[in-house]
Design a protein around this motif. Structure first.
Motif, PDB file in Angstrom:
ATOM      1  N   THR A  77      87.476  19.420  62.164  1.00  0.00           N
ATOM      2  CA  THR A  77      86.864  19.225  60.811  1.00  0.00           C
ATOM      3  C   THR A  77      86.483  20.622  60.367  1.00  0.00           C
ATOM      4  N   VAL A  78      86.576  20.561  59.202  1.00  0.00           N
ATOM      5  CA  VAL A  78      86.011  22.061  58.546  1.00  0.00           C
ATOM      6  C   VAL A  78      85.263  21.557  56.949  1.00  0.00           C
ATOM      7  N   TYR A  79      84.567  22.212  57.053  1.00  0.00           N
ATOM      8  CA  TYR A  79      83.239  22.029  55.783  1.00  0.00           C
ATOM      9  C   TYR A  79      83.286  23.235  54.869  1.00  0.00           C
ATOM     10  N   LEU A  80      82.960  22.895  53.761  1.00  0.00           N
ATOM     11  CA  LEU A  80      82.479  23.793  52.635  1.00  0.00           C
ATOM     12  C   LEU A  80      81.558  23.667  52.046  1.00  0.00           C
ATOM     13  N   GLN A  81      80.395  24.313  52.160  1.00  0.00           N
ATOM     14  CA  GLN A  81      79.138  23.907  51.519  1.00  0.00           C
ATOM     15  C   GLN A  81      79.095  24.910  50.198  1.00  0.00           C
ATOM     16  N   MET A  82      79.108  24.580  49.274  1.00  0.00           N
ATOM     17  CA  MET A  82      78.963  25.109  47.864  1.00  0.00           C
ATOM     18  C   MET A  82      77.730  25.159  47.064  1.00  0.00           C
ATOM     19  N   ASN A  83      77.019  26.184  46.940  1.00  0.00           N
ATOM     20  CA  ASN A  83      75.824  26.279  46.549  1.00  0.00           C
ATOM     21  C   ASN A  83      75.958  27.299  45.086  1.00  0.00           C
ATOM     22  N   ASN A  84      75.044  27.110  44.226  1.00  0.00           N
ATOM     23  CA  ASN A  84      75.008  27.614  42.954  1.00  0.00           C
ATOM     24  C   ASN A  84      76.256  27.418  42.239  1.00  0.00           C
ATOM     25  N   LEU A  85      76.772  26.261  42.029  1.00  0.00           N
ATOM     26  CA  LEU A  85      77.878  26.282  41.361  1.00  0.00           C
ATOM     27  C   LEU A  85      78.214  26.675  39.890  1.00  0.00           C
ATOM     28  N   LYS A  86      79.194  27.055  39.562  1.00  0.00           N
ATOM     29  CA  LYS A  86      79.432  27.576  38.320  1.00  0.00           C
ATOM     30  C   LYS A  86      80.538  26.890  37.694  1.00  0.00           C
ATOM     31  N   PRO A  87      80.591  26.632  36.205  1.00  0.00           N
ATOM     32  CA  PRO A  87      81.660  25.981  35.698  1.00  0.00           C
ATOM     33  C   PRO A  87      83.080  26.550  36.134  1.00  0.00           C
ATOM     34  N   GLU A  88      83.035  27.705  36.388  1.00  0.00           N
ATOM     35  CA  GLU A  88      84.351  28.307  36.736  1.00  0.00           C
ATOM     36  C   GLU A  88      84.704  27.985  37.983  1.00  0.00           C
ATOM     37  N   ASP A  89      83.901  27.343  38.723  1.00  0.00           N
ATOM     38  CA  ASP A  89      84.466  26.750  40.297  1.00  0.00           C
ATOM     39  C   ASP A  89      85.015  25.363  39.936  1.00  0.00           C
ATOM     40  N   THR A  90      85.110  25.087  39.026  1.00  0.00           N
ATOM     41  CA  THR A  90      85.906  23.521  38.531  1.00  0.00           C
ATOM     42  C   THR A  90      87.367  23.707  38.778  1.00  0.00           C
ATOM     43  N   ALA A  91      87.816  22.879  39.871  1.00  0.00           N
ATOM     44  CA  ALA A  91      89.095  23.035  40.297  1.00  0.00           C
ATOM     45  C   ALA A  91      89.422  21.818  41.297  1.00  0.00           C
ATOM     46  N   VAL A  92      90.711  21.568  41.500  1.00  0.00           N
ATOM     47  CA  VAL A  92      91.091  20.873  42.723  1.00  0.00           C
ATOM     48  C   VAL A  92      90.867  21.737  44.003  1.00  0.00           C
ATOM     49  N   TYR A  93      90.302  21.162  45.196  1.00  0.00           N
ATOM     50  CA  TYR A  93      90.132  21.968  46.127  1.00  0.00           C
ATOM     51  C   TYR A  93      90.794  21.305  47.305  1.00  0.00           C
ATOM     52  N   TYR A  94      91.677  22.348  48.067  1.00  0.00           N
ATOM     53  CA  TYR A  94      92.767  21.620  49.073  1.00  0.00           C
ATOM     54  C   TYR A  94      92.377  22.223  50.294  1.00  0.00           C
ATOM     55  N   CYS A  95      92.222  21.439  51.337  1.00  0.00           N
ATOM     56  CA  CYS A  95      92.319  21.734  52.641  1.00  0.00           C
ATOM     57  C   CYS A  95      93.455  22.166  53.360  1.00  0.00           C
ATOM     58  N   TYR A  96      93.525  23.220  54.030  1.00  0.00           N
ATOM     59  CA  TYR A  96      94.592  23.710  54.719  1.00  0.00           C
ATOM     60  C   TYR A  96      94.283  24.034  56.143  1.00  0.00           C
ATOM     61  N   GLY A  97      95.462  23.634  56.964  1.00  0.00           N
ATOM     62  CA  GLY A  97      95.150  24.021  58.627  1.00  0.00           C
ATOM     63  C   GLY A  97      96.341  24.451  59.121  1.00  0.00           C
ATOM     64  N   ILE A  98      96.515  25.305  59.940  1.00  0.00           N
ATOM     65  CA  ILE A  98      97.665  25.742  60.782  1.00  0.00           C
ATOM     66  C   ILE A  98      97.400  25.655  62.226  1.00  0.00           C
ATOM     67  N   SER A  99      98.358  25.118  62.485  1.00  0.00           N
ATOM     68  CA  SER A  99      98.551  24.969  64.492  1.00  0.00           C
ATOM     69  C   SER A  99      99.643  25.834  64.738  1.00  0.00           C
ATOM     70  N   ILE A 100     100.101  25.955  66.033  1.00  0.00           N
ATOM     71  CA  ILE A 100     100.936  26.809  66.637  1.00  0.00           C
ATOM     72  C   ILE A 100     102.223  26.485  66.095  1.00  0.00           C
ATOM     73  N   ILE A 101     102.522  25.001  65.636  1.00  0.00           N
ATOM     74  CA  ILE A 101     103.525  24.591  65.399  1.00  0.00           C
ATOM     75  C   ILE A 101     104.160  24.362  63.568  1.00  0.00           C
ATOM     76  N   SER A 102     102.871  24.197  63.040  1.00  0.00           N
ATOM     77  CA  SER A 102     103.309  23.919  61.825  1.00  0.00           C
ATOM     78  C   SER A 102     101.969  24.095  60.833  1.00  0.00           C
ATOM     79  N   VAL A 103     101.912  23.968  59.578  1.00  0.00           N
ATOM     80  CA  VAL A 103     100.916  24.098  58.420  1.00  0.00           C
ATOM     81  C   VAL A 103     100.867  22.720  57.788  1.00  0.00           C
ATOM     82  N   TYR A 104      99.421  22.537  57.409  1.00  0.00           N
ATOM     83  CA  TYR A 104      99.383  21.396  56.751  1.00  0.00           C
ATOM     84  C   TYR A 104      98.307  21.408  55.468  1.00  0.00           C
TER      85      TYR A 104
END
Length: 115
Positions: A77-104
């Motif tokens: 599991t990975v986390y992203l703690q986002m503090n002091n958020l700004k309007p320009e941080d508005t977006a869809v946030y995507y998680c990404y993972g890479i193993s030795i055989i593929s990316v996800y």
């Protein structure tokens, strides 16, 4: 089949905080590296932060000092703690993972910061 499932997005006022989570399911293989990307309407998908299996982190200049990426290898599991958020941080946030055989990619979670 490996899936990355994000949670924690939502609507927050400028200056507020949110914490995103992303859990990898369907595999016992620990991701070599995990990351968060974001994509605002009409813009390309950009790297926000990344973290290796050993805990080495990297941040985009726009979030340095405000966002913290972390991971729990035992939970894949990975986390992203986002503090002091700004309007320009508005977006869809995507998680990404890479193993030795593929990316996800996760399905994305919306973060909206109101001014």
């Amino acid at each position: 089949q490996v899936q990355l499932v994000e949670s924690g997005g939502g609507l927050v006022q400028a200056g507020g905080s949110l914490k995103l989570s992303c859990a990898a399911s369907g595999s016992t293989r620990v991701m070599n590296a995990m990351a968060w990307y974001r994509q605002a309407p009409g813009k390309q998908r950009d790297l926000v932060a990344s973290i290796t299996i050993g805990g080495v982190t990297n941040y985009s200049d726009s979030v340095k000092g405000r966002f913290i990426i972390s991971r729990e290898n035992a939970k894949n599991t990975v986390y992203l703690q986002m503090n002091n958020l700004k309007p320009e941080d508005t977006a869809v946030y995507y998680c990404y993972g890479i193993s030795i055989i593929s990316v996800y990619w996760g399905q994305g979670t919306q973060v909206t910061v109101s001014s």
